[in-house]
Design a protein around this motif. Structure first.
Motif, mmCIF file in Angstrom:
data_model
loop_
_atom_site.group_PDB
_atom_site.id
_atom_site.type_symbol
_atom_site.label_atom_id
_atom_site.label_comp_id
_atom_site.label_asym_id
_atom_site.label_seq_id
_atom_site.Cartn_x
_atom_site.Cartn_y
_atom_site.Cartn_z
ATOM 1 N N ASP A 1 81.362 27.928 -41.152
ATOM 2 C CA ASP A 1 81.635 26.724 -40.777
ATOM 3 C C ASP A 1 82.195 26.958 -39.541
ATOM 4 O O ASP A 1 82.610 25.912 -39.024
ATOM 5 C CB ASP A 1 82.470 25.829 -41.585
ATOM 6 N N SER A 2 82.420 28.163 -39.011
ATOM 7 C CA SER A 2 83.006 28.100 -37.658
ATOM 8 C C SER A 2 82.075 27.476 -36.498
ATOM 9 O O SER A 2 82.639 26.998 -35.509
ATOM 10 C CB SER A 2 83.204 29.671 -37.290
ATOM 11 N N CYS A 3 80.885 27.565 -36.681
ATOM 12 C CA CYS A 3 80.049 26.741 -35.465
ATOM 13 C C CYS A 3 80.309 25.445 -35.272
ATOM 14 O O CYS A 3 80.222 24.751 -34.148
ATOM 15 C CB CYS A 3 78.299 27.131 -35.746
ATOM 16 N N VAL A 4 80.499 24.797 -36.459
ATOM 17 C CA VAL A 4 80.710 23.505 -36.340
ATOM 18 C C VAL A 4 82.188 23.080 -36.033
ATOM 19 O O VAL A 4 82.639 22.320 -35.095
ATOM 20 C CB VAL A 4 80.599 22.679 -37.930
ATOM 21 N N LEU A 5 83.046 23.983 -36.189
ATOM 22 C CA LEU A 5 84.494 23.820 -35.494
ATOM 23 C C LEU A 5 84.297 24.128 -33.979
ATOM 24 O O LEU A 5 85.062 23.396 -33.293
ATOM 25 C CB LEU A 5 85.382 25.096 -36.242
ATOM 26 N N LEU A 6 83.623 24.689 -33.842
ATOM 27 C CA LEU A 6 83.588 25.009 -32.174
ATOM 28 C C LEU A 6 82.780 24.025 -31.466
ATOM 29 O O LEU A 6 83.305 23.499 -30.461
ATOM 30 C CB LEU A 6 82.689 26.561 -31.851
ATOM 31 N N GLU A 7 81.761 23.484 -32.159
ATOM 32 C CA GLU A 7 81.116 22.067 -31.517
ATOM 33 C C GLU A 7 82.162 21.042 -31.378
ATOM 34 O O GLU A 7 81.922 20.276 -30.323
ATOM 35 C CB GLU A 7 79.979 21.976 -32.414
ATOM 36 N N HIS A 8 82.844 20.933 -32.340
ATOM 37 C CA HIS A 8 84.060 19.729 -32.348
ATOM 38 C C HIS A 8 84.936 20.126 -31.176
ATOM 39 O O HIS A 8 85.318 19.276 -30.453
ATOM 40 C CB HIS A 8 84.631 19.780 -33.779
ATOM 41 N N SER A 9 85.353 21.430 -30.975
ATOM 42 C CA SER A 9 86.047 21.434 -30.085
ATOM 43 C C SER A 9 85.664 21.273 -28.624
ATOM 44 O O SER A 9 86.568 20.847 -27.916
ATOM 45 C CB SER A 9 86.642 23.106 -30.028
ATOM 46 N N VAL A 10 84.219 21.720 -28.449
ATOM 47 C CA VAL A 10 83.650 21.604 -27.098
ATOM 48 C C VAL A 10 83.869 19.917 -26.989
ATOM 49 O O VAL A 10 84.160 19.343 -25.578
ATOM 50 C CB VAL A 10 82.328 22.040 -26.952
#
Length: 722
Positions: free
Chosen positions: A322-331
Motif C-alpha cells: 500500500d506504499s503507492c497509495v500513501l505516496l499519492e496521498h502525500s503528493v
C-alpha cells in the motif's frame, strides 16, 4: 627556475595583506595575528613568575580560543589581554611596535629565538602541548617561506600595526572618557559578538584547517551534518540532540512563535532523529522517532511537519503493497499546502516505483516533465539535477544506453556553465554521483577503459572514500574491474573482487560469485547459489536481477547438456522482460533462445528470430554483447550452410567469415581472450573448408597463442554462447 619551484611547492598567495602558504602539506601558515600570539606566548613565559594565580588562570583560559579562533585585529587582541592582565597587554603591544617599526632582521631574529622555549631541562613550553604544537607549526611554516614571502609577511605586519594605530588614534579621546566597567561590557557585547568592521575584515585571511575545524565544532547542526557525511553514528546523534536541547533551552523560537516554540523544536527534533536513523539503516528506531514526531505535529496541528513525516513514512514502508497509495496521498497534500519541494520528490518517487512496475517510458517521462515544470517555476535547481539523474537511470533500466548517455551529458553540461571558484568542489550531490557512475560504466561497456578510469578518478576526488556517496563509485569501480578480469580470464583477480562487491551490495556480490563459479566449471555450486539468489530476488521484487539469474541458470543447463530444460527457463525470462518492458534484457533473452535452437538443430529458425533481437543489441548494447550476437549469427550461418549446394555453401561461409571478423573486432576491444580464441578456432575451420591454407594457418597460430595463455574450459566450443 625559482619561480617554477615556488609554484610547485609553496603556492604563495597574498590575500588582504596576509601571507599564507601551504608548505609541503603543512596545514597552517604565518599571519601577523599569529605573530602577535607568538609575542604573547613569549611575554607570558618571561612574566610567568611575576603573575598572580588568578591572572595566570585567566590567561590560560584565554589562550586556547585565541589559538583556535579566526584572526582578529590588534586592538581586539590587546583588549582581550587587558581583561586578564593589563601589564602583559602593554608589554605585548610594545614588543609588536618595536618589531613592526624595526628592520626585517628583527623579525628573523624573533623567529630564531622561538626555539629557545623548548631548550633546557625544564623548558618553558612542552613540545607536545597545545602551545608547543602551535610554536612548532609556526617555526616550520616560517622556515619554508621564500625570501619574497618573508618580505611580504614583514610588510603585512607593518600594515597590521599601522591599521591599529590609525583606529586607536581616532578613538583616543573616547577611550580616555570611557569607564573601565563600561569598556569591559562593550568589549564583551560589541567586540566579540558584534559584526566585524571593514578594517577588522581586512586583516582576516583564509582560515587554516585547525581554525575551520574549531569553527565547525562550535556549530552543532553543522557537526550533525558532518557526522552524517562521514557515517559517524555517535557524533551525529550527539550533535543533533545537543543542538535541539540548546534551541529549546535558549527559547530562540518561542520569541517568534509564542508558546509553540518549544513544541516546534521537539517535533522537528524527532523528525530529524528519524531521518538520521533511516540514513544509517536503523529502521525500527526511525519508525519510533517518526511516530513521536507525528504525534506532536498532530497535537500542534502542524500540517507542514506532518507532510514531511508522511514522506519519511513512505521511505520506511515502501516495500509494502500500500506504499503507492500513501505516496499519492502525500503528493496531493503537498500540492494543497504549497510545498513544491515535497510534491516534486513525491512525483519522482512515484516514477521510480512505476518504472520498476513496468510502466511505459512515455508515461514516466511525461510525469517527470510535469515535475520539471515545478522545478523551473520555483527555481529548485537541486531537484532538476535529481530529475535528470533519474531519467538517466530509467533509460539504462530500459536498455537505451544512447538516451542515458544523452541525459548524463545534459546534466554535466548544464552545471559546467556555473561559476566555480578555484579549489572549491560544487555539486557534490547524489545525482552527480549517480550520473558520473553511469557514465563510467557506459564507457567501460564500450571498451573505453581509459575514459572510464578518468571518470572514476574524478569521482574519487569529488566524493572522497569517507563521504556520503562514495559507496556508489566504489561499487561501480569494483564491477568494472570484475568484468575486465573475467573477460581477460583472470579468475583469481575476479575472485578477490567478489568480497568487495558483496560488502557494498550483497545481491550483486552473490550474483558475481555465481558467474565466477560458472566460469570455473563448478556447476553444482553455481546452481545452488543461483537458486538461492533467485528466491531472494523474487521475494524483494528485483525483476532485473531475476531475469539475469534465469539467463545464467539456462547457461548452466546448456553446459550440462540439458538443452530442453533450459527452454522453459528462457521463456520465463522472456515473459518477465516483456512484461516489465526491459527491452535490452528481452533482446538478450531472445539471443539465448536462438542459441538454444541452434543447439537443438534448427539453425534456420534461430536465424529468423535473431533479426528480432540483434538491432537493439547493436544500437544500445555493450561491446561484449555485440560481439556475442554477431558470433551467434556466424554460427547459425555455418550450421545452416550444411544442407546448401556447394556454390551457395561457399557464399554462406564467406559471409560467416566476415561476421567473425566483426565479432573479433568487438572482442578485441574489451580484451575478451576466451571469445577471441573461439572465433579464431571457427575461422580456421572455415578457411580450411574453403581451401585457404594461408589464412587457416594464420588463424591457427593466433589460436595456439591464446590457447596457451588461457585454461581449457572443458566444454565444446559450440556450446559456449558468450
Amino acid at each position: 627556475m625559482a619561480s617554477v619551484h615556488e609554484s610547485l611547492y609553496f603556492n604563495p598567495m597574498m590575500t588582504n595583506g596576509v601571507v599564507h602558504a601551504n608548505v609541503f602539506g603543512t596545514k597552517d601558515w604565518v599571519t601577523p595575528y599569529k605573530m602577535a600570539l607568538l609575542v604573547l606566548v613569549g611575554e607570558l613565559g618571561r612574566a610567568g613568575p611575576h603573575l598572580s594565580l588568578l591572572e595566570r588562570r585567566r590567561l590560560n583560559r584565554l589562550l586556547l580560543p585565541l589559538l583556535q579562533g579566526p584572526d582578529m585585529t590588534l586592538s581586539r587582541l590587546i583588549k582581550a589581554i587587558e581583561e586578564c592582565c593589563p601589564h602583559l597587554a602593554s608589554s605585548v603591544q610594545i614588543r609588536i611596535k618595536l618589531m613592526a617599526g624595526g628592520e626585517l632582521k628583527d623579525m628573523e631574529q624573533f623567529f630564531d629565538d622561538l626555539s629557545e622555549a623548548f631548550s633546557g631541562t625544564e623548558p618553558e613550553v612542552h613540545k607536545t602541548s597545545v602551545v608547543g604544537l602551535f610554536l612548532r607549526h609556526m617555526i616550520l611554516a616560517y622556515n619554508k617561506l621564500s625570501f619574497s614571502q618573508v618580505y611580504k609577511l614583514y610588510t603585512a605586519l607593518q600594515q597590521y600595526f599601522q591599521n591599529d594605530e590609525k583606529k586607536s588614534g581616532g578613538d583616543e579621546t573616547e577611550m580616555e572618557l570611557t569607564h573601565c566597567g563600561e569598556l569591559e561590557g562593550k568589549m564583551e557585547k560589541d567586540e566579540f559578538d558584534g559584526p566585524l568592521r571593514e578594517e577588522e575584515i581586512s586583516c582576516n585571511g583564509p582560515l587554516s584547517q585547525k581554525q575551520a575545524e574549531y569553527f565547525l565544532s562550535q556549530q552543532h547542526y553543522l557537526s550533525y551534518l558532518n557526522g552524517l557525511r562521514v557515517q559517524d553514528v555517535f557524533s551525529s546523534t550527539h550533535s543533533l540532540l545537543h543542538y535541539f536541547d540548546r534551541l529549546i533551552l535558549t527559547g530562540a523560537e518561542s520569541k517568534s512563535n509564542g508558546d509553540e516554540g518549544c513544541g516546534r523544536s521537539l517535533r522537528y527534533a524527532a523528525l530529524n532523529l528519524a531521518a538520521l536513523h533511516c540514513r544509517f539503516g536503523h529502521y525500527q528506531q526511525a519508525e519510533l522517532a517518526l511516530q513521536e514526531a507525528i504525534r506532536i505535529a498532530q497535537e500542534s496541528n502542524d500540517h507542514v511537519c506532518l507532510q514531511h513525516c508522511l514522506s519519511w513514512l513512505y521511505i520506511l514502508e515502501q516495500k509494502r503493497s500500500d506504499s503507492c497509495v500513501l505516496l499519492e496521498h502525500s503528493v496531493k497534500k503537498a500540492v494543497y499546502f504549497g510545498l513544491p519541494y515535497l510534491a516534486s520528490l513525491g512525483i519522482q518517487s512515484l516514477v521510480q516505483q512505476r518504472a520498476f512496475a513496468g510502466k511505459t517510458a512515455n508515461k514516466l517521462m511525461g510525469a517527470l516533465k510535469d515535475s520539471d515544470l515545478l522545478h523551473w517555476k520555483h527555481s529548485l535547481s537541486e531537484l532538476i539535477d535529481i530529475s535528470i539523474a533519474q531519467k538517466t537511470a530509467i533509460w539504462r533500466l530500459y536498455g537505451r544506453s544512447t538516451m542515458a548517455l544523452q541525459q548524463a551529458q545534459m546534466l554535466l553540461s548544464m552545471n559546467s556553465l556555473e561559476a566555480v571558484n578555484v579549489g572549491v568542489q560544487q555539486n557534490n550531490t547524489e545525482s552527480f554521483a549517480v550520473v558520473l557512475c553511469h557514465l563510467a560504466e557506459l564507457h567501460a561497456e564500450q571498451g573505453y577503459f581509459t575514459a572510464a578510469s578518468e571518470i572514476l578518478k574524478h569521482l574519487k576526488e569529488r566524493f572522497p572514500p569517507n563521504s556520503q556517496h562514495a559507496q556508489l563509485w566504489m561499487l561501480f569501480e569494483q564491477k568494472i574491474q570484475f568484468d575486465r578480469a573475467m573477460n581477460d580470464g583472470k579468475y583469481h583477480v575476479a575472485g578477490s573482487l567478489v568480497a568487495g562487491i558483496t560488502a557494498l551490495n550483497s545481491t550483486e556480490g552473490v550474483y558475481r560469485k555465481a558467474i565466477l563459479l560458472k566460469a570455473q566449471n563448478q556447476m553444482s555450486e553455481a546452481h545452488k547459489l543461483l537458486q538461492k539468489l533467485l528466491i531472494h530476488c523474487q521475494k524483494i521484487k528485483n525483476t532485473e536481477m531475476v531475469i539475469s539469474v534465469l539467463l545464467s541458470i539456462a547457461e548452466l543447463y546448456w553446459r550440462s547438456l540439458c538443452h530442453t530444460i533450459a527452454l522453459p527457463v528462457l521463456l520465463q525470462a522472456l515473459a518477465l522482460s516483456q512484461e516489465y518492458r526491459l527491452q535490452y534484457l528481452a533482446s538478450e533473452t531472445i539471443l539465448n533462445l536462438a542459441f538454444s535452437q541452434l543447439i537443438l538443430g534448427i539453425p534456420e529458425q534461430a536465424l529468423s528470430i535473431l533479426h528480432m533481437a540483434i538491432e537493439p543489441i547493436l544500437a544500445h548494447g555493450a561491446v561484449l554483447d555485440k560481439g556475442a550476437a554477431i558470433f551467434l549469427v556466424a554460427k547459425c550461418q555455418v550450421a545452416s550452410a550444411a544442407s546448401y549446394p556447394p556454390q551457395k555453401k561457399a557464399e554462406a561461409l564467406e559471409s560467416a567469415i566476415l561476421n567473425l571478423n566483426e565479432a573479433k573486432t568487438y572482442f578485441a576491444k574489451v580484451d575478451c581472450k576466451e571469445q577471441l580464441r573461439d572465433v579464431l578456432y571457427l575461422q580456421a575451420r572455415l578457411f580450411h573448408s574453403l581451401g585457404k591454407a594461408q589464412e587457416r594457418n594464420q588463424c591457427a597460430m593466433l589460436f595456439r597463442q591464446l590457447h596457451q595463455e588461457l585454461p581449457v574450459r572443458g566444454v565444446p566450443l559450440i556450446n559456449a554462447f558468450k
